[in-house]
Design a protein around this motif. Structure first.
Motif, PDB file in Angstrom:
ATOM      1  N   MET A   1      42.760  25.879  42.053  1.00 39.36           N
ATOM      2  CA  MET A   1      44.379  25.805  41.962  1.00 39.36           C
ATOM      3  C   MET A   1      43.855  23.854  41.468  1.00 39.36           C
ATOM      4  SD  MET A   1      44.403  24.908  46.366  1.00 39.36           S
ATOM      5  CE  MET A   1      44.966  26.345  46.973  1.00 39.36           C
ATOM      6  N   ASN A   2      45.605  23.628  40.859  1.00 35.05           N
ATOM      7  CA  ASN A   2      44.954  22.496  40.029  1.00 35.05           C
ATOM      8  C   ASN A   2      44.520  21.141  40.843  1.00 35.05           C
ATOM      9  OD1 ASN A   2      45.958  24.577  38.183  1.00 35.05           O
ATOM     10  ND2 ASN A   2      48.269  24.031  38.577  1.00 35.05           N
ATOM     11  N   PRO A   3      43.828  20.636  40.208  1.00 38.80           N
ATOM     12  CA  PRO A   3      43.624  18.895  41.035  1.00 38.80           C
ATOM     13  C   PRO A   3      44.834  18.345  40.876  1.00 38.80           C
ATOM     14  CG  PRO A   3      42.985  19.704  39.041  1.00 38.80           C
ATOM     15  CD  PRO A   3      43.388  20.651  39.320  1.00 38.80           C
ATOM     16  N   ILE A   4      44.900  17.454  41.629  1.00 41.51           N
ATOM     17  CA  ILE A   4      45.911  15.955  42.002  1.00 41.51           C
ATOM     18  C   ILE A   4      45.510  14.771  42.165  1.00 41.51           C
ATOM     19  CG2 ILE A   4      47.332  18.349  43.059  1.00 41.51           C
ATOM     20  CD1 ILE A   4      46.826  16.140  45.350  1.00 41.51           C
ATOM     21  N   THR A   5      44.453  14.654  41.540  1.00 45.55           N
ATOM     22  CA  THR A   5      43.604  13.101  41.534  1.00 45.55           C
ATOM     23  C   THR A   5      42.664  13.396  40.129  1.00 45.55           C
ATOM     24  OG1 THR A   5      41.350  14.806  42.167  1.00 45.55           O
ATOM     25  CG2 THR A   5      42.185  13.637  43.627  1.00 45.55           C
ATOM     26  N   ARG A   6      42.538  12.162  39.913  1.00 46.79           N
ATOM     27  CA  ARG A   6      42.296  11.973  38.186  1.00 46.79           C
ATOM     28  C   ARG A   6      40.516  12.134  38.127  1.00 46.79           C
ATOM     29  NH1 ARG A   6      46.403   8.107  36.078  1.00 46.79           N
ATOM     30  NH2 ARG A   6      47.392   6.991  37.483  1.00 46.79           N
ATOM     31  N   SER A   7      39.966  12.171  37.310  1.00 50.19           N
ATOM     32  CA  SER A   7      38.371  12.052  36.957  1.00 50.19           C
ATOM     33  C   SER A   7      37.678  11.063  36.114  1.00 50.19           C
ATOM     34  CB  SER A   7      38.738  13.394  36.085  1.00 50.19           C
ATOM     35  OG  SER A   7      39.254  13.185  35.196  1.00 50.19           O
ATOM     36  N   GLY A   8      37.133  10.674  36.187  1.00 52.91           N
ATOM     37  CA  GLY A   8      36.407   9.050  35.506  1.00 52.91           C
ATOM     38  C   GLY A   8      35.984   8.326  36.766  1.00 52.91           C
ATOM     39  N   PRO A   9      35.506   7.001  35.901  1.00 51.00           N
ATOM     40  CA  PRO A   9      34.961   5.891  36.743  1.00 51.00           C
ATOM     41  C   PRO A   9      36.349   5.241  37.630  1.00 51.00           C
ATOM     42  CG  PRO A   9      34.212   5.905  34.057  1.00 51.00           C
ATOM     43  CD  PRO A   9      35.241   7.227  34.132  1.00 51.00           C
ATOM     44  N   ALA A  10      37.566   5.920  36.883  1.00 52.58           N
ATOM     45  CA  ALA A  10      38.788   4.891  37.447  1.00 52.58           C
ATOM     46  C   ALA A  10      38.853   5.212  39.161  1.00 52.58           C
ATOM     47  CB  ALA A  10      40.453   5.169  36.720  1.00 52.58           C
ATOM     48  N   ALA A  11      38.567   6.689  39.094  1.00 55.61           N
ATOM     49  CA  ALA A  11      39.047   7.750  40.192  1.00 55.61           C
ATOM     50  C   ALA A  11      37.658   7.245  41.187  1.00 55.61           C
ATOM     51  CB  ALA A  11      38.813   8.834  39.930  1.00 55.61           C
ATOM     52  N   ARG A  12      36.617   7.322  40.245  1.00 62.24           N
ATOM     53  CA  ARG A  12      35.138   6.444  41.106  1.00 62.24           C
ATOM     54  C   ARG A  12      35.262   5.736  42.080  1.00 62.24           C
ATOM     55  NH1 ARG A  12      29.686   8.044  39.483  1.00 62.24           N
ATOM     56  NH2 ARG A  12      29.040   7.754  41.457  1.00 62.24           N
ATOM     57  N   VAL A  13      36.009   4.297  41.546  1.00 62.20           N
ATOM     58  CA  VAL A  13      36.226   3.252  41.963  1.00 62.20           C
ATOM     59  C   VAL A  13      37.204   2.908  43.508  1.00 62.20           C
ATOM     60  CG1 VAL A  13      37.649   0.516  41.388  1.00 62.20           C
ATOM     61  CG2 VAL A  13      35.275   2.136  39.988  1.00 62.20           C
ATOM     62  N   GLY A  14      38.620   3.975  42.629  1.00 58.49           N
ATOM     63  CA  GLY A  14      39.514   4.127  43.727  1.00 58.49           C
ATOM     64  C   GLY A  14      38.147   4.567  45.205  1.00 58.49           C
ATOM     65  N   GLY A  15      38.308   5.724  44.565  1.00 54.17           N
ATOM     66  CA  GLY A  15      37.362   5.891  45.994  1.00 54.17           C
ATOM     67  C   GLY A  15      36.755   4.818  46.740  1.00 54.17           C
TER      68      GLY A  15
END
Length: 238
Positions: A1-15
């Motif tokens: 399935m195609n992911p719908i989240t970003r990857s990288g540091p920005a996504a981790r900060v968002g999490g």
């Protein structure tokens, strides 16, 4: 399935933002409830929103309300709302279509709702001036949007990177919150007020737990390792 989240540091900060939101709110609730001693605060009997009353002791919605640290609770709610909305924008990739867009819209609605609860108190003064409508709108918005978001996140768990167990848990939490919502509303609107604080938390806590489950998965992701530089081939000289 195609992911719908970003990857990288920005996504981790968002999490991390989404994770901090419920933790900040829970901490503010614990501190504020502990300071309410006259009469002692009951998480089963007393309204959650009465923790945010900053005025003098009063009888509001049929209960004696006396919250010495109401500003702490209100700050916790506003911070929660901001962290949730910003975190969702950082985590979900709106370029991936309707699914991430829907989740972000639900997160913004829930974040705005909980912030409204913190800004506009459920006080007698706001009942008199009509601002109680904004408090009520905020509470009901976060209750509905937050639980629907939990279901949407669970339904798209594979695209978000959640394990099957966490996806199922998110759907179950959102469903439980949505079932508890009409029970809470009936308890309030009929004036029965049976354990109103318990039923209110049965609607709200599933949202907060689902945010922690989502954020824990996002924040714990490992960043892709940087591949070593490709060595420059050397040619033997003749």
């Amino acid at each position: 399935m195609n992911p719908i989240t970003r990857s990288g540091p920005a996504a981790r900060v968002g999490g991390l933002f989404i994770l901090l939101g419920p933790l900040v709110s829970w901490l503010a609730e614990f501190v504020t409830a502990a300071a309410w001693q006259d009469p002692p605060y009951s998480p089963f009997h007393n309204w959650v929103s009465h923790l945010g009353l900053t005025g003098p002791p009063q009888t509001a919605f049929g209960q004696v309300a006396n919250s010495p640290l109401g500003a702490v609770m209100n700050t916790g709610w506003v911070v929660y709302g901001i962290l949730l909305a910003v975190g969702a924008f950082l985590v979900f990739d709106l370029r991936k279509g309707l699914r991430p867009t829907l989740i972000v819209v639900l997160a913004v609605l829930a974040g705005a709702g909980v912030s409204l609860v913190g800004v506009f108190q459920g006080s007698n003064a706001n009942v008199d001036n009509g601002l109680i409508a904004l408090h009520t709108l905020g509470a009901q918005t976060v209750m509905l949007a937050g639980n629907v978001m939990a279901v949407a996140v669970g339904a798209n768990g594979a695209r978000i990177g959640l394990s099957r167990r966490r996806s199922t848990a998110s759907i179950a939490l959102g469903t439980a919150g949505l079932i508890a919502f009409p029970l809470f509303m009936a308890d309030a609107l009929t004036g029965w007020m049976w354990n109103i604080g318990l039923l209110e938390r049965a609607v709200v806590y599933p949202i907060m737990i689902s945010h922690a489950l989502l954020a824990g998965s996002i924040a714990a992701r490992r960043l892709p390792a940087t591949p070593p530089p490709t060595p420059i081939p050397t040619h033997a000289t003749t």
